[in-house]
Design an enzyme around this catalytic site. Structure first.
Site, short mmCIF file in Angstrom:
data_model
loop_
_atom_site.label_atom_id
_atom_site.label_comp_id
_atom_site.label_asym_id
_atom_site.label_seq_id
_atom_site.Cartn_x
_atom_site.Cartn_y
_atom_site.Cartn_z
N GLY A 62 2.47 -8.27 1.54
CA GLY A 62 2.22 -8.67 0.16
C GLY A 62 1.49 -10.00 0.03
O GLY A 62 1.43 -10.57 -1.06
N ASN A 114 4.93 2.76 0.30
CA ASN A 114 6.19 2.17 -0.15
C ASN A 114 5.95 1.56 -1.53
O ASN A 114 5.35 0.50 -1.64
CB ASN A 114 6.63 1.09 0.86
CG ASN A 114 7.85 0.33 0.39
OD1 ASN A 114 8.54 0.74 -0.54
ND2 ASN A 114 8.12 -0.80 1.05
N TRP A 115 6.42 2.27 -2.54
CA TRP A 115 6.17 1.80 -3.91
C TRP A 115 7.05 0.61 -4.29
O TRP A 115 6.83 0.00 -5.33
CB TRP A 115 6.41 2.94 -4.92
CG TRP A 115 5.41 4.04 -4.88
CD1 TRP A 115 4.37 4.19 -3.99
CD2 TRP A 115 5.32 5.15 -5.77
NE1 TRP A 115 3.66 5.32 -4.28
CE2 TRP A 115 4.22 5.93 -5.37
CE3 TRP A 115 6.07 5.58 -6.87
CZ2 TRP A 115 3.85 7.11 -6.03
CZ3 TRP A 115 5.72 6.74 -7.53
CH2 TRP A 115 4.62 7.50 -7.11
N HIS A 139 13.54 -2.70 6.13
CA HIS A 139 12.38 -3.43 5.59
C HIS A 139 12.73 -4.91 5.49
O HIS A 139 13.87 -5.27 5.19
CB HIS A 139 12.02 -2.86 4.22
CG HIS A 139 10.68 -3.32 3.73
ND1 HIS A 139 10.49 -4.57 3.20
CD2 HIS A 139 9.47 -2.71 3.74
CE1 HIS A 139 9.21 -4.71 2.89
NE2 HIS A 139 8.56 -3.60 3.21
N SER A 142 -0.30 -5.86 4.09
CA SER A 142 -1.60 -6.03 3.41
C SER A 142 -2.69 -5.12 3.97
O SER A 142 -3.86 -5.50 4.04
CB SER A 142 -2.05 -7.50 3.46
OG SER A 142 -1.13 -8.31 2.76
N GLU A 198 5.82 -4.62 10.96
CA GLU A 198 5.37 -5.29 9.75
C GLU A 198 5.61 -6.80 9.87
O GLU A 198 6.71 -7.28 9.57
CB GLU A 198 6.15 -4.78 8.53
CG GLU A 198 6.00 -3.29 8.28
CD GLU A 198 6.21 -2.97 6.82
OE1 GLU A 198 5.29 -2.41 6.22
OE2 GLU A 198 7.28 -3.31 6.28
N GLY A 219 2.20 -0.98 1.16
CA GLY A 219 2.88 -1.40 -0.06
C GLY A 219 1.94 -1.36 -1.24
O GLY A 219 1.65 -0.30 -1.81
N GLY A 220 1.40 -2.51 -1.60
CA GLY A 220 0.55 -2.65 -2.79
C GLY A 220 -0.52 -1.60 -2.94
O GLY A 220 -0.69 -1.03 -4.02
C1 PEP Z 1 5.42 -3.11 2.79
O1 PEP Z 1 6.09 -3.54 1.89
O2 PEP Z 1 5.91 -2.34 3.62
C2 PEP Z 1 4.02 -3.53 2.86
C3 PEP Z 1 3.36 -3.30 3.95
O3 PEP Z 1 3.50 -4.15 1.73
P1 PEP Z 1 1.97 -4.58 1.49
O4 PEP Z 1 1.11 -3.46 1.97
O5 PEP Z 1 1.88 -4.80 0.02
O6 PEP Z 1 1.73 -5.82 2.29
#
Ligand code: PEP
Length: 251
Positions: free
Chosen positions: A174, A9-10, A96, A214, A168, A235-236
């Site tokens: 994040g 997920n950008w 989300h 994360s 999540e 995400g990141g």
């Molecule tokens: C997300 O936004 O779905 C996510 C899991 O972000 P991150 O991996 O950056 O925590």
């Protein structure tokens, strides 16, 4: 069908050239590895066409990050499920926590989006998860149950098979603070038990449940080793090709 899945997920990141470079690098690196994992790349809308064009000839699928709850028409700024389908988009993230928080999406609206996607032949990646205070007050199971019941349980046993669920925990998104493998497994097993209660074991065993929050190359193995964790929504770490590939090959 239950598979190992890693979806990137950008979010609202990268300029056009950076997006072009990143998706091409992911495609190249994927060509060099042997993996059974289903890989999905979810860029911002303006980069969907380049992603979906490349996906046609590569080992990944293109996904969107959001969809309108309306059909085509006078809804300025919206993008419909029909439009995504016309661009060969196979997956779309819905519900989300950032959309729930900043755009006030409700379980009812998310339920409508899930239905619109399924009607257009697109698999929803349905996100659920509790906030930190909800976990600390031990309401996390109830919160996730309500999200799932109110947004998914109107579906038939056949329809739910096309849904991917992403657990999540909001406190892990994040933040660099990941759920432990045990915490993820506990919630994933609970989600699967809800699916079994509603749709039966044959159906629940076929649904992929991803962990998000994360997830990175260092913790992916520990998370994915659990029997009800079928992969991750990233995400990141999906913004760096090497990290994303390391996660994809962590099963
Ligand atoms: C997300 O936004 O779905 C996510 C899991 O972000 P991150 O991996 O950056 O925590």
């Amino acid at each position: 069908m239950r598979r190992n899945i890693v979806a990137g997920n950008w979010k609202m990141n990268l300029g056009f050239e950076e997006a072009d470079d990143l998706v091409n690098l992911i495609a190249e690196k994927l060509d060099e590895v042997e993996t059974e994992t289903t890989v999905i790349v979810c860029p911002p809308y303006p980069y969907l066409e380049l992603t979906s064009d490349l996906a046609q000839e590569s080992n990944f699928f293109a996904g969107a990050q959001n969809v309108s709850s309306f059909d085509n028409g006078a809804y300025t700024g919206e993008v419909s499920a029909q439009m995504l389908a016309s661009m060969n988009i196979d997956y779309c993230i819905v519900g989300h926590s950032e959309r729930r928080k900043y755009f006030h999406e409700t379980n009812q609206e998310i339920s409508t989006k899930v239905v619109k996607l399924l009607e257009s032949g697109i698999s929803p990646i349905f996100c659920c998860g509790e906030a930190l205070e909800e976990r600390e007050s031990e309401k996390h199971f109830d919160v996730v149950k309500t999200q799932i019941v109110e947004s998914l349980f109107n579906l038939t046993g056949e329809e739910i098979l096309d849904v991917i669920i992403a657990y999540e925990p909001v406190w892990a998104i994040g933040t660099g603070k990941t759920a432990t493998g045990a915490q993820a497994q506990e919630m994933h097993a609970y989600i699967r038990s809800l699916l079994t209660e509603k749709y039966g074991k044959e159906v629940s065993e076929e649904i992929s449940i991803l962990y998000g929050g994360s997830c990175n190359p260092k913790n992916a193995k520990e998370l994915f080793a659990n029997k009800d964790v079928d992969g991750g929504l990233i995400g990141g770490a999906s913004l760096k090709a090497d990290d994303f590939l390391a996660i994809i090959t962590s099963f």
